[in-house]
Enzyme design. Structure first.
Site, PDB file in Angstrom:
ATOM      1  N   LYS A   2       1.791   3.805 -19.606  1.00 56.71           N
ATOM      2  CA  LYS A   2       1.857   3.488 -18.172  1.00 56.71           C
ATOM      3  C   LYS A   2       0.914   4.444 -17.442  1.00 56.71           C
ATOM      4  O   LYS A   2       1.077   5.663 -17.524  1.00 56.71           O
ATOM      5  CB  LYS A   2       3.302   3.632 -17.682  1.00 56.71           C
ATOM      6  CG  LYS A   2       3.502   3.281 -16.209  1.00 56.71           C
ATOM      7  CD  LYS A   2       4.993   3.264 -15.868  1.00 56.71           C
ATOM      8  CE  LYS A   2       5.229   3.197 -14.370  1.00 56.71           C
ATOM      9  NZ  LYS A   2       6.664   3.201 -14.032  1.00 56.71           N
ATOM     10  N   VAL A  23       0.397  -0.121  -9.765  1.00 56.12           N
ATOM     11  CA  VAL A  23      -0.261  -0.460  -8.494  1.00 56.12           C
ATOM     12  C   VAL A  23      -1.214   0.676  -8.102  1.00 56.12           C
ATOM     13  O   VAL A  23      -2.376   0.441  -7.747  1.00 56.12           O
ATOM     14  CB  VAL A  23       0.779  -0.706  -7.375  1.00 56.12           C
ATOM     15  CG1 VAL A  23       0.089  -0.853  -6.021  1.00 56.12           C
ATOM     16  CG2 VAL A  23       1.615  -1.941  -7.683  1.00 56.12           C
ATOM     17  N   LYS A  32      10.388  -2.547  -4.126  1.00 53.42           N
ATOM     18  CA  LYS A  32      11.484  -2.877  -5.034  1.00 53.42           C
ATOM     19  C   LYS A  32      12.808  -2.287  -4.537  1.00 53.42           C
ATOM     20  O   LYS A  32      12.891  -1.118  -4.212  1.00 53.42           O
ATOM     21  CB  LYS A  32      11.169  -2.384  -6.445  1.00 53.42           C
ATOM     22  CG  LYS A  32      10.156  -3.299  -7.133  1.00 53.42           C
ATOM     23  CD  LYS A  32      10.077  -3.063  -8.626  1.00 53.42           C
ATOM     24  CE  LYS A  32       9.197  -1.916  -8.985  1.00 53.42           C
ATOM     25  NZ  LYS A  32       7.777  -2.096  -8.741  1.00 53.42           N
ATOM     26  N   GLU A  53      -2.574  -5.952 -11.659  1.00 50.18           N
ATOM     27  CA  GLU A  53      -2.218  -4.789 -12.473  1.00 50.18           C
ATOM     28  C   GLU A  53      -1.744  -5.189 -13.871  1.00 50.18           C
ATOM     29  O   GLU A  53      -1.409  -6.360 -14.114  1.00 50.18           O
ATOM     30  CB  GLU A  53      -1.123  -3.995 -11.770  1.00 50.18           C
ATOM     31  CG  GLU A  53       0.111  -4.839 -11.442  1.00 50.18           C
ATOM     32  CD  GLU A  53       1.390  -4.027 -11.389  1.00 50.18           C
ATOM     33  OE1 GLU A  53       1.675  -3.278 -12.344  1.00 50.18           O
ATOM     34  OE2 GLU A  53       2.116  -4.162 -10.391  1.00 50.18           O
ATOM     35  N   SER A 102       6.817   7.314  -5.852  1.00 48.17           N
ATOM     36  CA  SER A 102       5.740   6.654  -6.593  1.00 48.17           C
ATOM     37  C   SER A 102       4.365   7.048  -6.074  1.00 48.17           C
ATOM     38  O   SER A 102       4.135   7.111  -4.856  1.00 48.17           O
ATOM     39  CB  SER A 102       5.904   5.138  -6.487  1.00 48.17           C
ATOM     40  OG  SER A 102       4.815   4.496  -7.128  1.00 48.17           O
ATOM     41  N   ALA A 103       3.452   7.258  -6.999  1.00 43.80           N
ATOM     42  CA  ALA A 103       2.048   7.536  -6.644  1.00 43.80           C
ATOM     43  C   ALA A 103       1.389   6.317  -6.003  1.00 43.80           C
ATOM     44  O   ALA A 103       0.288   6.426  -5.460  1.00 43.80           O
ATOM     45  CB  ALA A 103       1.273   7.968  -7.885  1.00 43.80           C
ATOM     46  N   ASP A 104       2.064   5.157  -6.054  1.00 41.06           N
ATOM     47  CA  ASP A 104       1.538   3.966  -5.371  1.00 41.06           C
ATOM     48  C   ASP A 104       1.274   4.259  -3.894  1.00 41.06           C
ATOM     49  O   ASP A 104       0.310   3.756  -3.307  1.00 41.06           O
ATOM     50  CB  ASP A 104       2.543   2.800  -5.431  1.00 41.06           C
ATOM     51  CG  ASP A 104       2.717   2.216  -6.826  1.00 41.06           C
ATOM     52  OD1 ASP A 104       2.012   2.640  -7.754  1.00 41.06           O
ATOM     53  OD2 ASP A 104       3.582   1.318  -6.963  1.00 41.06           O
ATOM     54  N   ASP A 151      11.374  12.031  -6.658  1.00 44.69           N
ATOM     55  CA  ASP A 151      10.523  11.033  -7.314  1.00 44.69           C
ATOM     56  C   ASP A 151       9.989  10.044  -6.275  1.00 44.69           C
ATOM     57  O   ASP A 151      10.744   9.241  -5.729  1.00 44.69           O
ATOM     58  CB  ASP A 151      11.359  10.313  -8.383  1.00 44.69           C
ATOM     59  CG  ASP A 151      10.539   9.354  -9.232  1.00 44.69           C
ATOM     60  OD1 ASP A 151       9.367   9.076  -8.884  1.00 44.69           O
ATOM     61  OD2 ASP A 151      11.081   8.861 -10.248  1.00 44.69           O
TER      62      ASP A 151
END
Ligand code: PSU
Ligand code: MN
Length: 292
Positions: A81, A101, A154, A22, A135-137, A133
């Site tokens: 981003k 990612v 993380k 990435e 992540s779209a990951d 929130d």
């Protein structure tokens, strides 16, 4: 609109080993200049394992699969981003788009790349549902038949909630020589994995079996070789500072990482750089195992 570098295209056509990398961590995960070194080192580690690196990002109106060093150097702190939802806009608007990612996986799916390496997957942010929130990951991983090697999730996130959501999404969470999901800087204390593996070959075989049954993405958590076990108080301070300064959404992760890099005197930065490179190496080994 999608341009695949010659070397990557030839490797894919020959059924060879390719590892997607990435560009968000290059542009936003490290101080200016340092991210490029991390990206280049990751590419070297993938090659050392016998695989071809495909660093992904948006440049000059194209989604690029495989970047030259000169192109990689354009992914500075001013890059946009780019998650899965942002790819189309970044291409059409001619942005320099640093893929997360999730954004990288969307590109991998479009080109048939089945392996990726990063530092730490995104996930459920602490405090959910305030803010809501996530992540779209996670959703992109669920719908992409690819294996992502990371040092877990993380630890600035709500890691147990992220592990629950991965289970809900049907994403296998493999532990590389460990029974628990690594916590990015720390190796111990995470939620249990769904299966422990002892080798790159075993991970590749599980991924292949998962895909033959119609499955999507898999996460392989590799504990950092030199874990940092004292970062939690700094993470709390960083999240507090982000909240106090009204930082939200896509800006949270870069803000927290740079806070940690600064306030730890560079320790988190070195640890992050090392673990990204080690994950790239392992992803290369798994890709090689998975390609024959
Ligand atoms: N791993 C790192 N550093 C990073 C990231 C991963 O070592 O900066 C990035 C990845 O691009 C990941 C993103 O997709 O952090 C997560 O951002 P968000 O929480 O906004 O989805
Ligand atoms: Mn987010």
């Amino acid at each position: 609109m999608i341009r695949v570098a010659d070397e990557v295209r030839e490797a894919l056509a020959g059924g060879g080993a390719v590892v997607a990398l990435e560009t968000t961590l290059v542009a936003h995960g490290f101080p200016p200049g340092e991210g490029v070194e991390v990206g280049l080192e990751s590419e070297r580690r993938v090659r050392a394992a016998g695989a071809v690196p495909a660093t992904i990002g948006v440049l000059d109106g194209e989604l690029r699969i495989g970047l030259t060093e000169r192109e990689l150097r354009r992914f500075g702190a001013d890059a946009r981003k780019v998650g899965p939802r942002d790819l189309g806009a970044a291409v059409v608007q001619g942005a320099v788009g640093a893929t997360t990612v999730g954004g990288t996986l969307a590109a991998a799916r479009a080109t048939g790349i089945a392996f990726m390496a990063t530092g730490g997957l995104g996930g459920v942010h602490r405090g959910f549902p305030d803010p809501p929130d996530v992540s779209a990951d996670l959703a992109q991983l669920a719908r992409t038949p690819a294996l992502v090697v990371s040092s877990g999730v993380k630890s600035l996130l709500d890691v147990p909630a992220t592990a629950e959501l991965l289970e809900s999404l049907g994403v296998p969470v493999l532990g590389y020589g460990t029974d628990t999901l690594p916590l990015f800087y720390a190796a111990e204390g995470g939620p249990p994995v769904s299966a422990r593996v002892e080798s790159a070959d075993e991970a590749a075989r599980i991924a292949r079996a998962h895909w033959q049954i119609g499955g999507g993405g898999l996460l392989l958590g590799r504990p950092p070789d030199e874990p940092l076990d004292d970062v939690d108080p700094l993470i709390d301070a960083a999240l507090g500072a982000a909240h106090a300064q009204g930082i939200f959404g896509q800006a949270v992760t870069p803000f927290v990482l740079s806070y940690l890099h600064r306030e730890s005197g560079g320790r988190t930065q070195r640890a992050n750089k090392d673990l990204v490179a080690q994950n790239a190496r392992l992803a290369g080994e798994i890709a090689v195992s998975g390609s024959h």
